[in-house]
Design a protein around this motif. Structure first.
Motif, short mmCIF file in Angstrom:
data_model
loop_
_atom_site.label_atom_id
_atom_site.label_comp_id
_atom_site.label_asym_id
_atom_site.label_seq_id
_atom_site.Cartn_x
_atom_site.Cartn_y
_atom_site.Cartn_z
N SER A 128 -2.79 3.91 11.37
CA SER A 128 -2.12 4.25 10.11
C SER A 128 -2.05 5.76 9.96
O SER A 128 -2.91 6.49 10.46
N ASP A 129 -1.02 6.21 9.25
CA ASP A 129 -0.86 7.64 8.98
C ASP A 129 -1.62 7.99 7.71
O ASP A 129 -1.09 7.89 6.61
N TYR A 130 -2.87 8.38 7.88
CA TYR A 130 -3.72 8.66 6.72
C TYR A 130 -3.15 9.79 5.86
O TYR A 130 -3.14 9.70 4.63
N LEU A 131 -2.70 10.85 6.49
CA LEU A 131 -2.21 12.01 5.74
C LEU A 131 -0.99 11.63 4.89
O LEU A 131 -0.83 12.14 3.77
N HIS A 132 -0.13 10.76 5.41
CA HIS A 132 1.04 10.32 4.65
C HIS A 132 0.61 9.57 3.38
O HIS A 132 1.11 9.84 2.28
N HIS A 133 -0.34 8.65 3.52
CA HIS A 133 -0.81 7.90 2.36
C HIS A 133 -1.58 8.80 1.39
O HIS A 133 -1.46 8.64 0.17
N SER A 180 6.00 1.02 2.23
CA SER A 180 5.61 2.00 3.25
C SER A 180 5.87 3.44 2.82
O SER A 180 4.99 4.29 2.90
N GLU A 181 7.09 3.74 2.36
CA GLU A 181 7.47 5.13 2.08
C GLU A 181 6.60 5.78 1.02
O GLU A 181 6.17 6.92 1.16
N ILE A 225 -5.75 0.97 2.39
CA ILE A 225 -6.96 0.16 2.51
C ILE A 225 -6.61 -1.31 2.68
O ILE A 225 -7.17 -2.01 3.53
N ALA A 226 -5.68 -1.80 1.86
CA ALA A 226 -5.32 -3.22 1.89
C ALA A 226 -4.73 -3.64 3.24
O ALA A 226 -4.77 -4.82 3.58
N SER A 227 -4.19 -2.71 4.00
CA SER A 227 -3.58 -3.05 5.29
C SER A 227 -4.62 -3.54 6.30
O SER A 227 -4.25 -4.12 7.32
N TYR A 228 -5.90 -3.31 6.02
CA TYR A 228 -6.95 -3.76 6.94
C TYR A 228 -7.51 -5.12 6.56
O TYR A 228 -8.52 -5.55 7.12
N SER A 229 -6.86 -5.78 5.62
CA SER A 229 -7.16 -7.17 5.31
C SER A 229 -6.00 -8.00 5.83
O SER A 229 -4.87 -7.87 5.35
N LEU A 233 -12.40 7.08 3.88
CA LEU A 233 -11.37 8.12 3.91
C LEU A 233 -10.59 8.17 2.60
O LEU A 233 -10.16 9.24 2.15
N ALA A 234 -10.41 7.00 1.97
CA ALA A 234 -9.62 6.94 0.74
C ALA A 234 -10.36 7.55 -0.45
O ALA A 234 -9.74 8.18 -1.31
#
Length: 276
Positions: A66-71, A221-222, A230-234, A250-251
């Protein structure tokens, strides 16, 4: 004359405070520790607290997937934008109810607070349709708008309680000196209520940062902030506890840093007007 507190009482109070604080903080500590475990260690029974094979592989995997910096940037823009707009609306609104009240002020405040009593899911469908028709789905501006409106009643209530502690005589003196309403707000009221405004701003930012319901339902996404990250890991395949803990750590890291450096101002704001 100040009441004397025995040393034994101080020790008991301190120990109780540390115990309660540790119990509250323990889930966060466990999450951070789990983020450094392998998936096998994360599911181990009995769980290991400190004695396990420490690894940073989960953080590397999270960043690759995942693009952490984008989120994170989306979270900063959405939380910051909604907080700023809410404050611009709430300051004059709270001022008018605190210093120019009418017989309906209490009813208005109660009506605003009542909007927080309805579960968000109750208005999900109409709001989703409005966002779809106006092209606001998966947009930062749409989330800024909905989070601003959602937190506005709390912001107004907090500022109203802070402004009520400011003596009216000071504002009346400023008016006698020729201050307009705008100058009264900017140069007189705001500087006197800085602790209250700062704590309100910080709490509103935290509420917007942690908002998950609207971000999960109105973005893909955008404009997806860290709550979606976070939810993407469920997944239907199961929960990857170690990677989920790394993503959660990280969040919350930016907001923890902000809270750490702002804690003095936050305490001042929460106790504003408590001591005469």
């Amino acid at each position: 004359m100040a009441r004397q507190v025995s040393t034994q009482r101080k020790i008991v109070n301190t120990a109780a405070a540390w115990t309660v604080g540790f119990i509250i903080f323990f889930p966060i500590l466990w999450m951070v520790l789990t983020s450094f475990k392998t998936e096998l260690d994360a599911f181990a029974i009995p769980p290991s607290f400190l004695f396990f094979d420490w690894t940073i592989e989960n953080y590397a995997t999270v960043q690759e997937r995942s693009d952490y910096l984008h989120h994170a940037m989306n979270s900063i823009i959405i939380a910051g934008g909604s907080t700023l707009i809410a404050m611009l609306i709430a300051v004059p609104a709270a001022w008018s109810m605190a210093f120019a009240p009418s017989h309906r002020t209490k009813d208005i405040l109660l009506w605003m607070l009542s909007t927080k009593m309805l579960p968000p899911v109750g208005v999900l469908v109409p709001i989703y349709l409005i966002f779809r028709d106006f092209g606001l789905l998966d947009s930062r501006s749409g989330l800024i708008f909905i989070l601003c409106l959602g937190n506005l009643p709390i912001v107004i209530w907090m500022l109203f309680s802070y402004f009520k502690e400011i003596p009216k005589d000071i504002l009346e003196a400023a008016r006698m000196d020729g201050a307009t309403i705008g100058k009264e707000l900017v140069y007189v009221l705001t500087p006197m209520a800085v602790p209250g405004i700062a704590s309100t701003l910080l709490l509103n930012f935290i509420l917007a940062w942690n908002e998950a319901f609207w971000t999960l339902n109105l973005t893909t996404s955008e404009a997806a902030p860290l709550t979606v990250f976070i939810a993407s890991y469920s997944s239907p395949e199961g929960l990857f506890w170690a990677k989920l803990s790394a993503a959660s750590t990280l969040a919350i890291a930016p907001i923890l840093v902000l809270g750490w450096f702002s804690q003095k101002q936050l305490v001042r704001g929460l106790t504003f007007g408590a001591v005469k």
